[in-house]
Write a protein that holds these residues in place. Structure first.
Motif, short mmCIF file in Angstrom:
data_model
loop_
_atom_site.label_atom_id
_atom_site.label_comp_id
_atom_site.label_asym_id
_atom_site.label_seq_id
_atom_site.Cartn_x
_atom_site.Cartn_y
_atom_site.Cartn_z
N ARG A 268 34.38 31.66 -42.53
CA ARG A 268 33.88 30.02 -43.32
C ARG A 268 33.29 29.88 -44.65
N LEU A 269 31.88 30.90 -44.20
CA LEU A 269 30.66 30.90 -45.46
C LEU A 269 31.34 31.29 -46.09
N LEU A 270 31.84 32.61 -46.08
CA LEU A 270 31.77 33.14 -47.15
C LEU A 270 33.06 32.64 -48.31
N VAL A 271 34.30 32.73 -47.57
CA VAL A 271 34.68 31.50 -49.08
C VAL A 271 34.91 30.70 -49.52
N HIS A 272 33.52 29.79 -49.42
CA HIS A 272 32.72 28.96 -49.69
C HIS A 272 32.23 29.33 -50.72
N ALA A 273 31.46 30.25 -50.63
CA ALA A 273 30.72 30.66 -51.16
C ALA A 273 30.93 31.26 -52.27
N ILE A 274 32.40 31.94 -52.42
CA ILE A 274 33.07 32.38 -53.22
C ILE A 274 33.97 31.31 -54.20
N GLU A 275 34.61 29.76 -53.68
CA GLU A 275 34.93 29.33 -54.45
C GLU A 275 34.59 27.71 -55.11
N ILE B 141 31.99 41.78 -47.16
CA ILE B 141 31.65 41.43 -45.28
C ILE B 141 31.04 42.74 -45.13
N ILE B 142 29.80 42.69 -44.96
CA ILE B 142 29.30 43.66 -44.32
C ILE B 142 29.02 44.23 -43.43
N SER B 143 30.03 44.53 -42.28
CA SER B 143 29.53 44.74 -40.75
C SER B 143 29.16 46.17 -40.38
N GLU B 144 27.85 45.91 -40.70
CA GLU B 144 27.66 47.83 -40.25
C GLU B 144 26.22 47.62 -39.48
N PRO B 145 27.20 48.38 -37.84
CA PRO B 145 25.51 47.79 -36.90
C PRO B 145 24.52 48.64 -36.64
N ILE B 146 24.32 50.18 -37.58
CA ILE B 146 23.07 51.08 -37.42
C ILE B 146 22.39 50.08 -38.68
N ASP B 147 21.24 50.84 -38.36
CA ASP B 147 20.49 50.91 -39.38
C ASP B 147 20.08 52.09 -39.98
N GLU B 148 20.77 52.76 -40.57
CA GLU B 148 21.14 54.27 -41.55
C GLU B 148 19.74 53.95 -42.98
N GLU B 149 19.23 53.40 -43.23
CA GLU B 149 18.88 53.05 -44.30
C GLU B 149 17.19 52.88 -44.45
N ALA B 150 16.50 53.35 -43.35
CA ALA B 150 15.14 53.41 -42.30
C ALA B 150 13.88 52.25 -43.62
N THR B 151 14.79 51.16 -43.55
CA THR B 151 14.39 50.44 -44.24
C THR B 151 13.65 48.83 -43.61
N VAL C 14 24.88 35.42 -47.56
CA VAL C 14 25.43 34.81 -46.59
C VAL C 14 25.01 35.16 -45.38
N THR C 15 24.40 35.42 -44.49
CA THR C 15 24.20 35.65 -42.79
C THR C 15 24.71 34.91 -42.01
N THR C 16 24.44 35.57 -40.99
CA THR C 16 25.71 35.13 -39.80
C THR C 16 25.24 35.42 -38.80
N ALA C 17 24.48 35.48 -37.37
CA ALA C 17 24.79 36.21 -36.27
C ALA C 17 25.34 36.41 -35.42
N VAL C 18 25.29 37.52 -34.88
CA VAL C 18 26.46 37.34 -34.07
C VAL C 18 26.12 37.03 -32.63
N GLY C 19 24.25 36.69 -32.39
CA GLY C 19 24.67 36.19 -31.06
C GLY C 19 24.25 36.31 -29.95
N ALA C 20 23.95 38.01 -30.12
CA ALA C 20 23.47 38.97 -29.23
C ALA C 20 21.63 39.05 -28.16
N ASP C 21 21.35 37.88 -29.48
CA ASP C 21 19.79 37.16 -28.47
C ASP C 21 20.34 36.72 -27.48
N LEU C 22 20.76 35.71 -27.69
CA LEU C 22 21.53 34.29 -27.20
C LEU C 22 21.95 34.63 -25.85
N GLU D 104 33.40 32.16 -37.88
CA GLU D 104 32.04 31.41 -39.04
C GLU D 104 32.57 32.17 -40.39
N GLY D 105 31.86 33.49 -39.90
CA GLY D 105 31.55 33.87 -41.22
C GLY D 105 31.76 34.36 -42.35
#
Length: 380
Positions: A314-321, A133-143, A170-178, A311-312
C-alpha cells in the motif's frame, strides 16, 4: 458465437469502451477502476468489475505502460531460501501484489554475499521496474544494520533499517519486536520471575528485533535479564541449548526466537526430567504448521506475513503513483498470541527439585543422546 462477439459485435477482444458501455459508466471510470484510483464508489467499482468479468476483458498493460510511462512492475530483492519466515513473507508479497495491478520480478540473493543486494537492485533497475521491495533478512553489509541502495525509483524496505540515496524510501516493520514483547509478557503474566531467551543468529535483523522485544518486556516489569543463549534457527540448536538450560534450576520459562528451536528445546528439557509446562514453560515464534501437533502443543506468536505485505505494498504503490504526496504512516502489524499447552504458571522450587530427582532416578543415569545424532529439521 464467442462471448466477446456477442457483446462487442466483432471477433476482436473486448475493449475498455465495451466494459464502459455494459457497466453504464465512462471509459475514464473504467480506467480509474483498473488503476485502483480513488473517487470511485463501491457500487460503480462492482459494476465495472462485473462487466469486465462478463466480457472477459483484461487491461492492456503494455498500452497502459506507454501512456503512463510506467511498466507496472515491482522488483523484489529476497534471500534465496526455503526457510519458513523469509519464504512466507515472499508469498505474502506475491498475494498482496495481485490486488494492486502490479506484476512482480524477483531477484534472489545468497547468504554470505556482501554485494548481493546492490547487484540485485541494479538488475531490477535494468528491467525498468517502477519500485523495489527489499526483503533481506540478513545484515551482510557490516553497516551497523542499515541497507544502503541508490535508485531513482521508490524503495520499500521490510524489517530492516534503511539508508538510501533514492528520493523515496518507505520502511515498514514486520512487528518482530512487538510479537517478542507479547510472548515474554505472557510468561511474566503467568507469574514467572523472569524469562530466558533462546535467540536466533544475531546477523539476522529478525533475531535482533526479537531480542530487543524480550529485553524491553523484562525491563518494563523490572525483571532480571538472564544470559542469552544463541541458536541458528534449527531444532538441533534448540536441543543443544535445552540441555544447557535444563541444568539450571532457576529456569522456569523460555522464549525461543522461532518454533523449530522451541521444539528442540522441549525435547532436551523432557529428556533431562524437566516437564513442559509443569517445570518449564516454553513459547515459540512463527506458528509453523507443526506447532499445534507437537507434544505438548506449542504456545507461540503468529507472524502476520500477509498483513505486513499488504501494508508495505500500500505504501509503495502510493509512493509510485503519487510522488508529490507524502507517504502515509505505516500501521503496526497485529499481535496474534496463540495459546496452547506449553506454558503455565511456575512451579514451586521444592516441587521442581523433587520432580528432577525422581526423573533422574527413573532414568538410572542413562545419558541423553548427543545433538549430533539427531536428524532434526530447521525452518524459521
Amino acid at each position: 458465437m464467442t462471448r466477446s462477439q456477442g457483446r462487442t459485435g466483432g471477433s476482436g477482444a473486448p475493449r475498455s469502451v465495451d466494459v464502459a458501455r455494459l457497466a453504464g459508466v465512462s471509459q475514464k471510470t473504467v480506467s480509474r477502476v483498473f488503476n485502483n484510483e480513488a473517487y470511485v464508489s463501491a457500487d460503480v467499482r462492482r459494476r465495472v468489475l462485473e462487466a469486465a468479468g462478463e466480457l472477459g476483458y483484461r487491461p492492456n498493460n503494455a498500452a497502459r505502460a506507454l501512456a503512463s510511462g510506467r511498466t507496472r512492475t515491482i522488483g523484489v530483492v529476497a534471500l534465496g531460501t526455503a526457510l519458513y519466515g523469509p519464504a512466507s513473507l515472499l508469498i505474502g508479497i506475491e498475494r498482496a501484489a495481485r490486488t494492486t495491478g502490479y506484476a512482480l520480478r524477483v531477484v534472489n540473493t545468497l547468504e554470505g554475499d556482501p554485494g548481493g543486494i546492490a547487484g540485485a537492485v541494479d538488475s531490477l533497475l535494468e528491467q525498468g521496474v517502477d519500485g523495489i521491495i527489499i526483503s533481506e533478512p540478513i545484515d551482510e553489509e557490516a553497516t551497523g544494520g542499515a541497507i544502503t541502495v541508490a535508485t531513482d525509483v521508490p524503495v520499500l524496505v521490510l524489517g530492516a533499517p534503511a539508508a538510501s540515496t533514492t528520493a523515496r524510501t518507505v520502511t515498514t516493520a514486520v512487528g518482530a519486536d512487538l510479537l517478542a514483547r507479547a510472548a515474554t509478557t505472557h510468561l511474566l503474566d503467568l507469574g514467572h520471575a523472569t524469562v530466558h531467551h533462546l535467540a536466533g543468529p544475531q546477523r539476522w535483523y529478525a533475531a535482533r528485533d526479537r531480542l530487543e522485544g524480550w529485553r524491553s518486556a523484562l525491563a518494563a516489569r523490572g525483571s532480571d535479564e538472564p544470559p542469552v543463549v544463541e541458536g541458528d534457527w534449527s531444532a538441533s540448536s534448540g536441543y543443544v541449548a535445552g540441555r544447557k538450560l535444563a541444568a539450571d534450576d532457576d529456569v522456569t520459562a523460555v522464549f525461543a526466537a522461532n518454533d523449530d528451536m522451541a521444539i528442540g528445546l522441549i525435547r532436551a528439557l523432557t529428556e533431562a526430567g524437566r516437564r513442559v509446562p509443569e517445570d518449564v514453560s516454553v513459547i515459540g515464534f512463527d506458528d509453523i504448521p507443526v506447532a499445534a501437533y507437537v507434544n505438548p502443543p506449542l504456545t507461540t506468536v503468529r507472524q502476520p506475513f500477509d498483513a505486513v505485505a499488504q501494508e508495505g505494498l500500500r505504501l509503495l504503490v502510493h509512493a509510485i503513483e503519487k510522488p508529490d504526496i507524502e507517504v502515509p504512516l505505516a500501521h503496526d502489524p497485529p499481535v496474534d498470541l496463540i495459546l496452547r499447552a506449553s506454558t503455565a504458571p511456575p512451579p514451586s522450587r521444592a516441587v521442581s527439585k523433587r520432580r528432577r530427582r525422581t526423573a533422574a532416578s527413573s532414568r538410572g543415569g542413562q545419558q541423553a543422546p548427543s545433538a549430533s545424532s539427531e536428524n532434526l529439521s530447521a525452518r524459521p
